[in-house]
Design an enzyme around this catalytic site. Structure first.
Site, PDB file in Angstrom:
ATOM      1  N   ASP A  21       0.829  -1.214   0.000  1.00  0.00           N
ATOM      2  CA  ASP A  21       0.000   0.000   0.000  1.00  0.00           C
ATOM      3  C   ASP A  21       0.858   1.256   0.000  1.00  0.00           C
ATOM      4  O   ASP A  21       1.977   1.252   0.500  1.00  0.00           O
ATOM      5  CB  ASP A  21      -0.924  -0.027   1.230  1.00  0.00           C
ATOM      6  N   ASN A  69     -11.020  -2.465  -5.451  1.00  0.00           N
ATOM      7  CA  ASN A  69     -10.235  -1.516  -6.252  1.00  0.00           C
ATOM      8  C   ASN A  69     -10.864  -1.212  -7.612  1.00  0.00           C
ATOM      9  O   ASN A  69     -10.490  -0.234  -8.266  1.00  0.00           O
ATOM     10  CB  ASN A  69      -8.788  -2.016  -6.446  1.00  0.00           C
TER      11      ASN A  69
HETATM   12  C1  IPE Z   1      -5.532  -2.705  -0.207  1.00  0.00           C
HETATM   13  O1  IPE Z   1      -5.155  -1.378  -0.397  1.00  0.00           O
HETATM   14  C2  IPE Z   1      -5.520  -3.449  -1.502  1.00  0.00           C
HETATM   15  C3  IPE Z   1      -4.208  -3.616  -2.140  1.00  0.00           C
HETATM   16  C4  IPE Z   1      -3.050  -3.290  -1.624  1.00  0.00           C
HETATM   17  C5  IPE Z   1      -4.250  -4.242  -3.416  1.00  0.00           C
HETATM   18  P1  IPE Z   1      -6.240  -0.224  -0.560  1.00  0.00           P
HETATM   19  O2  IPE Z   1      -5.485   1.046  -0.697  1.00  0.00           O
HETATM   20  O3  IPE Z   1      -7.188  -0.556  -1.638  1.00  0.00           O
HETATM   21  O4  IPE Z   1      -7.004  -0.303   0.836  1.00  0.00           O
HETATM   22  P2  IPE Z   1      -7.889   0.784   1.585  1.00  0.00           P
HETATM   23  O5  IPE Z   1      -8.908   1.270   0.612  1.00  0.00           O
HETATM   24  O6  IPE Z   1      -6.968   1.896   1.987  1.00  0.00           O
HETATM   25  O7  IPE Z   1      -8.460   0.082   2.758  1.00  0.00           O
HETATM   26  C1  IPE Z   2      -1.554   0.182  -3.368  1.00  0.00           C
HETATM   27  O1  IPE Z   2      -1.307   1.555  -3.388  1.00  0.00           O
HETATM   28  C2  IPE Z   2      -1.792  -0.400  -4.745  1.00  0.00           C
HETATM   29  C3  IPE Z   2      -3.183  -0.799  -5.013  1.00  0.00           C
HETATM   30  C4  IPE Z   2      -4.150  -0.792  -4.153  1.00  0.00           C
HETATM   31  C5  IPE Z   2      -3.476  -1.255  -6.359  1.00  0.00           C
HETATM   32  P1  IPE Z   2      -2.495   2.587  -3.430  1.00  0.00           P
HETATM   33  O2  IPE Z   2      -2.849   2.865  -4.846  1.00  0.00           O
HETATM   34  O3  IPE Z   2      -3.606   2.147  -2.567  1.00  0.00           O
HETATM   35  O4  IPE Z   2      -1.800   3.880  -2.819  1.00  0.00           O
HETATM   36  P2  IPE Z   2      -2.434   4.871  -1.744  1.00  0.00           P
HETATM   37  O5  IPE Z   2      -2.849   4.021  -0.571  1.00  0.00           O
HETATM   38  O6  IPE Z   2      -3.605   5.535  -2.391  1.00  0.00           O
HETATM   39  O7  IPE Z   2      -1.322   5.806  -1.422  1.00  0.00           O
HETATM   40 MG    MG Z   3      -4.046   2.401  -0.610  1.00  0.00          MG
END
Ligand code: IPE
Ligand code: IPE
Ligand code: MG
Length: 248
Positions: A21, A69
């Site tokens: 993340d 997502n």
């Molecule tokens: C969790 O991250 C899913 C992945 C890392 C693929 P998200 O960024 O989607 O999670 P939330 O929305 O902050 O809980």
């Molecule tokens: C994790 O990084 C990757 C996916 C969930 C695909 P994020 O895209 O959630 O990055 P933040 O949490 O918005 O910074």
């Molecule tokens: Mg995230």
């Protein structure tokens, strides 16, 4: 010196799972588009995989795209799908060189055809490898997985293949997409968020959770070793009291 040299080689987790993340915030803090964070995160995947292999972690599960997502802006979802297809294709040769077996969990059949094809190709090309198992969680959510298992079990029950009194934890586990893997001993989440976001809910009943402030694109081998080191200094009690563990 690497933290790797301080690890107890007798107590390496068999399975480490990572919620990768913070890609978007990492990019935005640099004045870049969120997608730049995703492409930069690929290097961290390589690092985590190398670290897992070097210290003898047999299963590495990476949360790459959750069921939730899909509700991101279409532009970002499309970019992620393209990145997935390209990355899988680009990495196959190196996975084979390193004896890595590529697998997935999640609702792969409902993903775009280009992704399904790339995954099938990756899985097929690496299926005879016997080293680290790299498991990508794609279009995955734990509640999807558990619901899916319940549907299968319900059908089996209706057909008379299983009696309700014979449904126990081991029976349920074999219908989850993680059926072939041990439960993770360690879960790492980067970016400072302290939640599990619908990941491996069934499997993490006794998993040690480790949260780091680092954004995923900054994650390197030493961070992985540090996490394993921290894991080795936790006391896993599994419901018992500390004295019972010392007598073992
Ligand atoms: C969790 O991250 C899913 C992945 C890392 C693929 P998200 O960024 O989607 O999670 P939330 O929305 O902050 O809980
Ligand atoms: C994790 O990084 C990757 C996916 C969930 C695909 P994020 O895209 O959630 O990055 P933040 O949490 O918005 O910074
Ligand atoms: Mg995230």
């Amino acid at each position: 010196m690497s933290i790797k040299d301080s690890l107890n080689t007798e107590n390496i987790p068999d399975h480490v799972a990572i919620i990768m993340d913070g890609n978007g915030r990492w990019a935005q803090e640099r004045g870049e588009h969120r997608v730049f964070g995703h492409t930069s995160g690929v290097e961290s995947v390589r690092e985590a995989l190398k670290a897992a292999t070097e210290c003898g972690v047999k299963h590495l599960t990476l949360y790459a795209f959750s069921t939730e997502n899909w509700s991101r802006p279409k532009e970002e979802v499309d970019a992620l799908m393209k990145l997935l297809v390209e990355t899988i294709a680009n990495e196959i040769a190196e996975l084979n060189e390193n004896n890595v077996k590529f697998m997935t969990i999640g609702n792969i059949g409902s993903m775009p055809q280009s992704v399904v094809d790339a995954i099938n190709n990756g899985v097929e090309s690496t299926k005879n490898n016997t080293g680290t198992n790299l498991i990508l969680a794609l279009n995955y959510s734990a509640r999807w997985d558990i619901s899916n298992a319940l549907k299968i079990i319900s059908d089996k029950s209706a057909n008379g293949e299983i009696k309700s009194e014979d449904i126990d934890q081991e029976y349920i586990k074999q219908y989850l997409s993680t059926a072939d893997f041990p439960d993770p001993e360690l879960l790492i989440r980067t970016s400072g968020e302290m939640r599990v976001s619908n990941f491996l809910l069934w499997e993490m009943a006794y998993t040690e959770l480790l949260f780091t402030e680092k954004y995923w694109p900054d994650f390197r081998k030493e961070d992985f070793f540090q996490a394993v080191y921290d894991y080795q200094h936790r006391e896993r009690r599994f419901g018992k009291v500390g004295e019972q563990l010392q007598s073992n």
